[in-house]
Design a protein around this motif. Structure first.
Motif, mmCIF file in Angstrom:
data_model
loop_
_atom_site.group_PDB
_atom_site.id
_atom_site.type_symbol
_atom_site.label_atom_id
_atom_site.label_comp_id
_atom_site.label_asym_id
_atom_site.label_seq_id
_atom_site.Cartn_x
_atom_site.Cartn_y
_atom_site.Cartn_z
ATOM 1 N N ALA A 1 0.843 -1.200 0.000
ATOM 2 C CA ALA A 1 0.000 0.000 0.000
ATOM 3 C C ALA A 1 0.871 1.240 0.000
ATOM 4 C CB ALA A 1 -0.911 0.014 1.213
ATOM 5 N N ARG A 2 0.322 2.281 -0.616
ATOM 6 C CA ARG A 2 0.969 3.600 -0.575
ATOM 7 C C ARG A 2 0.032 4.523 0.206
ATOM 8 N NH1 ARG A 2 1.839 4.795 -5.890
ATOM 9 N NH2 ARG A 2 3.978 3.988 -5.770
ATOM 10 N N LEU A 3 0.583 5.212 1.201
ATOM 11 C CA LEU A 3 -0.217 6.107 2.034
ATOM 12 C C LEU A 3 0.060 7.558 1.650
ATOM 13 C CD1 LEU A 3 0.217 4.448 5.568
ATOM 14 C CD2 LEU A 3 -1.398 3.898 3.746
ATOM 15 N N GLY A 4 -0.978 8.233 1.185
ATOM 16 C CA GLY A 4 -0.865 9.647 0.865
ATOM 17 C C GLY A 4 -1.288 10.481 2.060
ATOM 18 N N LEU A 5 -0.357 10.708 2.976
ATOM 19 C CA LEU A 5 -0.678 11.382 4.231
ATOM 20 C C LEU A 5 -0.148 12.811 4.287
ATOM 21 C CD1 LEU A 5 0.309 8.449 6.658
ATOM 22 C CD2 LEU A 5 -1.889 8.845 5.520
ATOM 23 N N GLU A 6 0.502 13.256 3.214
ATOM 24 C CA GLU A 6 1.141 14.558 3.227
ATOM 25 C C GLU A 6 0.147 15.674 3.557
ATOM 26 O OE1 GLU A 6 1.109 12.474 0.723
ATOM 27 O OE2 GLU A 6 3.131 11.617 0.758
ATOM 28 N N GLY A 7 0.607 16.586 4.403
ATOM 29 C CA GLY A 7 -0.240 17.717 4.755
ATOM 30 C C GLY A 7 -1.252 17.423 5.850
ATOM 31 N N THR A 8 -1.201 16.238 6.425
ATOM 32 C CA THR A 8 -2.125 15.893 7.516
ATOM 33 C C THR A 8 -1.330 15.487 8.748
ATOM 34 O OG1 THR A 8 -2.276 13.502 7.122
ATOM 35 C CG2 THR A 8 -3.661 14.933 5.751
ATOM 36 N N ALA A 9 -2.025 15.470 9.892
ATOM 37 C CA ALA A 9 -1.386 15.050 11.140
ATOM 38 C C ALA A 9 -1.100 13.557 11.147
ATOM 39 C CB ALA A 9 -2.275 15.413 12.320
ATOM 40 N N LEU A 10 -1.597 12.862 10.105
ATOM 41 C CA LEU A 10 -1.431 11.407 10.048
ATOM 42 C C LEU A 10 0.007 10.995 9.721
ATOM 43 C CD1 LEU A 10 -4.699 10.554 8.099
ATOM 44 C CD2 LEU A 10 -4.255 10.074 10.504
ATOM 45 N N VAL A 11 0.808 11.940 9.240
ATOM 46 C CA VAL A 11 2.186 11.617 8.857
ATOM 47 C C VAL A 11 2.929 10.973 10.025
ATOM 48 C CG1 VAL A 11 4.407 12.604 8.193
ATOM 49 C CG2 VAL A 11 2.309 13.410 7.097
ATOM 50 N N ALA A 12 2.727 11.510 11.238
ATOM 51 C CA ALA A 12 3.444 10.999 12.406
ATOM 52 C C ALA A 12 2.993 9.602 12.804
ATOM 53 C CB ALA A 12 3.258 11.962 13.588
ATOM 54 N N HIS A 13 1.895 9.137 12.217
ATOM 55 C CA HIS A 13 1.324 7.852 12.632
ATOM 56 C C HIS A 13 1.411 6.794 11.526
ATOM 57 C CE1 HIS A 13 -0.366 9.797 16.198
ATOM 58 N NE2 HIS A 13 -0.718 10.790 15.397
ATOM 59 N N GLU A 14 2.253 7.051 10.510
ATOM 60 C CA GLU A 14 2.275 6.118 9.383
ATOM 61 C C GLU A 14 2.667 4.713 9.822
ATOM 62 O OE1 GLU A 14 4.219 5.391 4.941
ATOM 63 O OE2 GLU A 14 4.376 7.370 5.888
ATOM 64 N N ASP A 15 3.688 4.611 10.656
ATOM 65 C CA ASP A 15 4.124 3.275 11.090
ATOM 66 C C ASP A 15 3.001 2.546 11.831
ATOM 67 O OD1 ASP A 15 6.574 3.762 9.980
ATOM 68 O OD2 ASP A 15 7.574 4.240 11.887
ATOM 69 N N ALA A 16 2.306 3.267 12.707
ATOM 70 C CA ALA A 16 1.227 2.646 13.463
ATOM 71 C C ALA A 16 0.080 2.234 12.552
ATOM 72 C CB ALA A 16 0.721 3.604 14.543
ATOM 73 N N ILE A 17 -0.256 3.094 11.580
ATOM 74 C CA ILE A 17 -1.350 2.774 10.654
ATOM 75 C C ILE A 17 -0.997 1.535 9.843
ATOM 76 C CG2 ILE A 17 -2.554 3.587 8.596
ATOM 77 C CD1 ILE A 17 -2.380 6.413 9.787
ATOM 78 N N ARG A 18 0.238 1.480 9.370
ATOM 79 C CA ARG A 18 0.637 0.301 8.584
ATOM 80 C C ARG A 18 0.567 -0.971 9.437
ATOM 81 N NH1 ARG A 18 2.668 0.746 3.644
ATOM 82 N NH2 ARG A 18 3.224 2.829 2.842
ATOM 83 N N GLN A 19 1.037 -0.873 10.685
ATOM 84 C CA GLN A 19 1.007 -2.069 11.531
ATOM 85 C C GLN A 19 -0.423 -2.506 11.822
ATOM 86 O OE1 GLN A 19 3.733 -2.404 14.888
ATOM 87 N NE2 GLN A 19 2.034 -3.048 16.185
ATOM 88 N N LEU A 20 -1.296 -1.558 12.137
ATOM 89 C CA LEU A 20 -2.673 -1.884 12.464
ATOM 90 C C LEU A 20 -3.427 -2.460 11.273
ATOM 91 C CD1 LEU A 20 -3.482 1.239 14.644
ATOM 92 C CD2 LEU A 20 -3.499 -1.131 15.444
ATOM 93 N N LEU A 21 -3.046 -2.023 10.046
ATOM 94 C CA LEU A 21 -3.781 -2.446 8.850
ATOM 95 C C LEU A 21 -3.053 -3.532 8.058
ATOM 96 C CD1 LEU A 21 -5.038 1.038 7.621
ATOM 97 C CD2 LEU A 21 -6.409 -0.820 8.574
ATOM 98 N N ARG A 22 -1.906 -3.983 8.575
ATOM 99 C CA ARG A 22 -1.117 -5.012 7.869
ATOM 100 C C ARG A 22 -0.794 -4.558 6.434
ATOM 101 N NH1 ARG A 22 -1.515 -5.957 12.554
ATOM 102 N NH2 ARG A 22 -1.938 -7.968 13.563
ATOM 103 N N LEU A 23 -0.258 -3.338 6.322
ATOM 104 C CA LEU A 23 0.073 -2.765 5.011
ATOM 105 C C LEU A 23 1.583 -2.713 4.838
ATOM 106 C CD1 LEU A 23 -2.451 0.228 4.917
ATOM 107 C CD2 LEU A 23 -2.755 -2.099 4.046
#
Length: 877
Positions: A759-781
């Motif tokens: 998966a590719r995460l387009g998180l630029e410009g959002t507060a989600l950037v700091a949580h990319e590792d956690a999001i990937r782990q939670l979603l198995r991405l």
């Protein structure tokens, strides 16, 4: 979900080494409880300068055993007491048992019957000694069962309503009431049990609909005859009048005359009395003053004789052909005799009507004229009502006040004497010349020839009505009485609001100079089965809570009961709910054990907000909000809501979100990981404290392992520090939204929860950037590697999640499944649309049917949109 086998740093925490991999209640509960008792945690110190908090246990019968109603009530009381102890109060939960006069005497008499003996064979003194022996050997089983439940009672203060101190209290208040002319002896109609051979109070009578017969009988002859209806033909042998309403023109010419009473040859008067309802039946009633409370009052007003025609066992005593017959045998024989004489005008059979039964043995109650001892309740009941009206006592929930006033404002004088041998003997002596002497506890009874003590004992509710102050040492002015009276709150079922609560109010206000026995009356409902039906052995739905404790643990039973405890409302409960609570206890165990294995700590201060991740700040904010919410709900006795709040905070937010979000931080190590370990320890520390009053065992085992401290029983209750972080809350809410939406999409695509996809995460410009590792782990991405081609893109919360599902699913099989579901949805839409377009159908169909079809159409349209989107998102095969 928390994976207890995963540990980012690969080590093991010493704090978790003694915790087994699986929570087994039987290995924890008994040991912990005995440790609490031995440590004296539940013992109250009356010399303490801490503010007092006192609750008296509704004393269970000495014959009783723990049932779900007890477990429910005790869970509420124990939770309140444990929390107050943690808040720094000097707490006393006063234990004890009631001697349960009729019930206990019946038990011992049954034991004697097995030996071919009766109590009369032993004599009074020997029989009472036999009851005491039974009490020591077999009574009080429920007290051991209370330990299983985790009741934090002060066992050093255990009382029994027949012990020496409480017996002195009973004699003292009897003497005081007698001297104040509030106790008297008089002949009145009472509820008599022909099986137990004793009077019982109104509140010990259970009413149920029984099938009988209603017969209309003609008294007198010709124009001077009157027809009366009765369901108790046997009592007509004791009739001394027929009554009609003074304004009833049909019978005005007969008032003051006499008519012949059938089968007896006696002539009885026709009297006019306003109690008679001229609209009911024939407007005429038979008057049997010795066998009906309303007839007794009519008899007093008209100076009628009272003829008793039934003995104490319900056998006919009147001379004649029916003498010696049981009351029910006599009823049939008398109706047959009346029929033979042509006196029966009408018969209705079966005729269902409400009939009183003895609550102990279920025998049909017989109203009977009898010389008994009575309490004049008028002034006592007035005081009990005023204490609530003027705010000295609060009833919770407030809507129950009307039931309380409806009772205390209409109380009849209370029959307190019982024709038993087990109980508090009435302290009155009779002399040879008709003397009557009431003896106080410090007085010697009169002696000499011809003097004897009253043979009756007092109603059990008389002694239990003194419970809040007699258990604290009254009539002595003890330090315990000074410290803990009035008690803080009474927790009891609304079903004994009249039995017990009103009596404690009357006696407490009377004996304690106008000080009520408690400040708050917190009423709860009855425990019912999962279908809302009353639990009963006869219904086959009764549950022994000990069975559930053995199977799922005491904490699971307690938490299930607490989650159903809405004030004043009945509590439905089923075994599947106890299973769910067991799962919650297991979740607490596994998640805490995982945290300990990963270094969660309570050492040192919690780092400042600037040193914490957004997830750390979010959970600390939510923790403080939960503390405030739980505190407010405790004060309002909202156990269901506070338990639910704790359940969702612990399971959903701490275990399923915060622990998972922290895994990436812990895996990276460094100062940020250390800060999160401290936050994780803080959150678990406070959460276990909040949960402890309701689920004391599992929380105690985990908290002592986490903190190394002595015991949660004497730990401090957490305070709301006031920390709130709106930004962190919004940030984590966005993370949750992304994870939830993508998880839903994965499930719709048929992906297994643990299946990894690029998966590719387009998180630029959002507060989600700091949580990319956690999001990937939670979603198995997995990260998108060179050559990545997205087969599906999901815009969510200002970000874009692009997935490559090629090779992850069987695209052709998924397309066929979705196409089949889409065709079914389109067919449903077509059918419901056609029905709603049919004017003839709409004109005839009930509105609920039409609404149901509209709902089906709406659901079909939503399914079509969802399934079409899923088909469009599938990669080309």
């Amino acid at each position: 979900m928390t994976d207890t086998n995963q540990r980012p740093d690969g080590g093991a925490s010493s704090a978790s080494e003694h915790l087994s991999t699986q929570y087994t209640p039987a290995e924890v509960e008994g040991t912990l409880y005995e440790r609490w008792v031995e440590a004296g945690y539940f013992e109250a110190d009356e010399k303490s300068d801490k503010p007092p908090f006192c609750i008296v246990i509704p004393p269970p019968n000495v014959t009783g055993s723990l049932h779900l109603g007890h477990a429910f009530e005790h869970t509420i009381i124990d939770s309140l007491t444990r929390r107050k102890r943690m808040q720094g109060y000097e707490t006393l939960w006063q234990p004890g048992m009631d001697h349960a006069g009729i019930a206990t005497q019946n038990v011992v008499e049954r034991e004697l019957a097995k030996e071919g003996k009766s109590r009369h064979d032993l004599g009074r003194d020997a029989f009472v000694e036999r009851v005491w022996q039974w009490k020591e050997e077999s009574g009080g089983r429920i007290l051991g069962q209370m330990r299983r439940l985790g009741d934090g009672v002060d066992w050093s203060r255990e009382r029994f309503t027949m012990d020496e101190g409480l017996s002195e209290a009973v004699q003292t208040i009897f003497k005081k009431l007698y001297d104040d002319e509030l106790i008297y002896r008089a002949e009145r109609i009472i509820n008599w049990c022909p099986r137990c051979l004793t009077a019982i109070s109104d509140i010990e009578v259970e009413y149920q609909d029984d099938e009988g017969e209603l017969v209309s009988v003609r008294y007198g002859e010709g124009e001077e005859s009157i027809v009366v209806a009765t369901t108790r033909a046997e009592t007509m042998l004791g009739d001394t009048a027929v009554a009609v309403h003074p304004d009833d023109g049909r019978y005005r010419h007969l008032v003051g005359t006499e008519i012949e009473l059938p089968l007896t040859g006696r002539r009885i008067p026709v009297v006019a009395d306003e109690h008679v309802d001229p609209e009911f039946g024939t407007g005429a009633v038979k008057v049997t003053p010795a066998h009906d409370p309303n007839d007794f009052e009519i008899g007093r007003r008209h100076d009628l004789p009272a003829l008793a025609v039934l003995d104490e066992r319900g056998v006919i005593t009147a001379h004649g052909p029916f003498q010696g017959l049981d009351r029910f045998e006599a009823r049939s024989a008398i109706v047959a005799a009346l029929r033979a004489e042509g006196r029966i005008v009408a018969e209705k059979r079966p005729y269902t009507h409400s009939v009183g039964h003895c609550s102990r043995c279920k025998t049909t109650i017989e109203p009977r004229l009898s010389m008994q001892w009575w309490v004049k309740v008028g002034p006592l009941a007035q005081a009990a009502g005023d204490a609530v009206r003027d705010g000295r006592v609060r009833i919770h929930p407030k809507e129950m006040e009307s039931r309380y006033f409806g009772w205390v404002d209409n109380l009849h004088d209370w029959c307190i004497s019982r024709q038993l041998w087990w109980g508090h003997r009435i302290p009155v002596w009779y002399g040879p010349a008709g003397e009557v002497v009431c003896v106080g506890p410090d007085e010697e009874p009169p002696t000499g020839e011809g003097w004897h003590q009253d043979t009756d004992v007092l109603d059990t509710w008389f002694s239990s009505g003194l419970w809040p102050f007699s258990t604290l040492g009254w009539p002595e002015q003890t330090a315990g009485l000074e410290k803990f009276y009035p008690t803080s709150v009474l927790v009891t079922g609304y079903d004994i609001l009249f039995f017990w609560v009103a009596r404690m109010m009357m006696f407490g206000l009377y004996a304690m100079d106008g000080t009520p026995p408690f400040r708050t009356i917190a009423l709860h409902g009855m425990v019912r089965d999962q279908f809302g039906k009353k639990m009963s052995k006869s219904f086959g739905n009764a549950v022994d809570p000990l069975d559930w404790m053995d199977k799922y643990g005491s904490d699971a039973v307690r938490f299930t009961l607490a989650r159903g405890a809405n004030p004043g409302v009945d509590v439905p409960i089923g075994e599947d709910w106890v299973q769910a609570s067991r799962n919650f206890c297991n979740k607490i165990w596994n998640a805490t054990r995982f945290a300990l294995m990963n270094g969660a700590t309570v050492e040192g201060p919690v780092p400042q907000a600037g040193e914490l991740t957004a997830a750390d700040r979010w959970i600390l904010s939510r923790l403080n909000e939960t503390v405030a919410e739980v505190d407010a709900l405790y004060e309002d006795f909202q156990f269901a809501k506070l338990s639910d709040a704790l359940f969702h905070f612990a399971w959903d937010e701490v275990f399923d979100w915060y622990v998972e979000l922290s895994k990436t931080t812990l895996a990276k190590g460094g100062p940020q990981a250390d800060a999160s370990r401290r936050v994780l320890g803080e959150v678990l520390d406070v959460t276990l404290r909040l949960l402890h009053p309701v689920v004391p065992f599992v929380t105690e085992a985990l908290w002592t392992a986490l903190t190394g401290s002595e015991s949660l029983v004497v730990a401090e209750w957490p305070d709301d520090s006031g920390f709130r972080d709106k930004q962190a809350r919004e940030e984590i809410a966005t993370v949750q939204q992304v994870v939830t939406e993508v998880r839903r999409f994965r499930a719709e695509q048929g992906l297994k929860p643990g299946q990894k996809v690029p998966a590719r995460l387009g998180l630029e410009g959002t507060a989600l950037v700091a949580h990319e590792d956690a999001i990937r782990q939670l979603l198995r991405l997995q990260p998108a590697e060179e050559g990545f081609q997205a087969t599906a893109s999901l815009p969510v919360a200002g970000a874009t999640v692009s997935l490559d599902l090629s090779g992850a699913i069987d695209v052709e099989a998924e397309r066929k499944r979705l196409a089949k579901d889409l065709a079914a949805a389109e067919k449903e839409k077509s059918q419901t649309t056609a029905k709603l377009g049919n004017e003839a159908f709409l004109a005839k169909a009930p509105e609920p049917v039409v609404e149901k079809i509209r709902a089906r159409l709406a659901a079909a349209e939503q399914d079509i949109v969802r399934l079409t989107a899923q088909l469009d998102s599938l990669p080309d095969s």
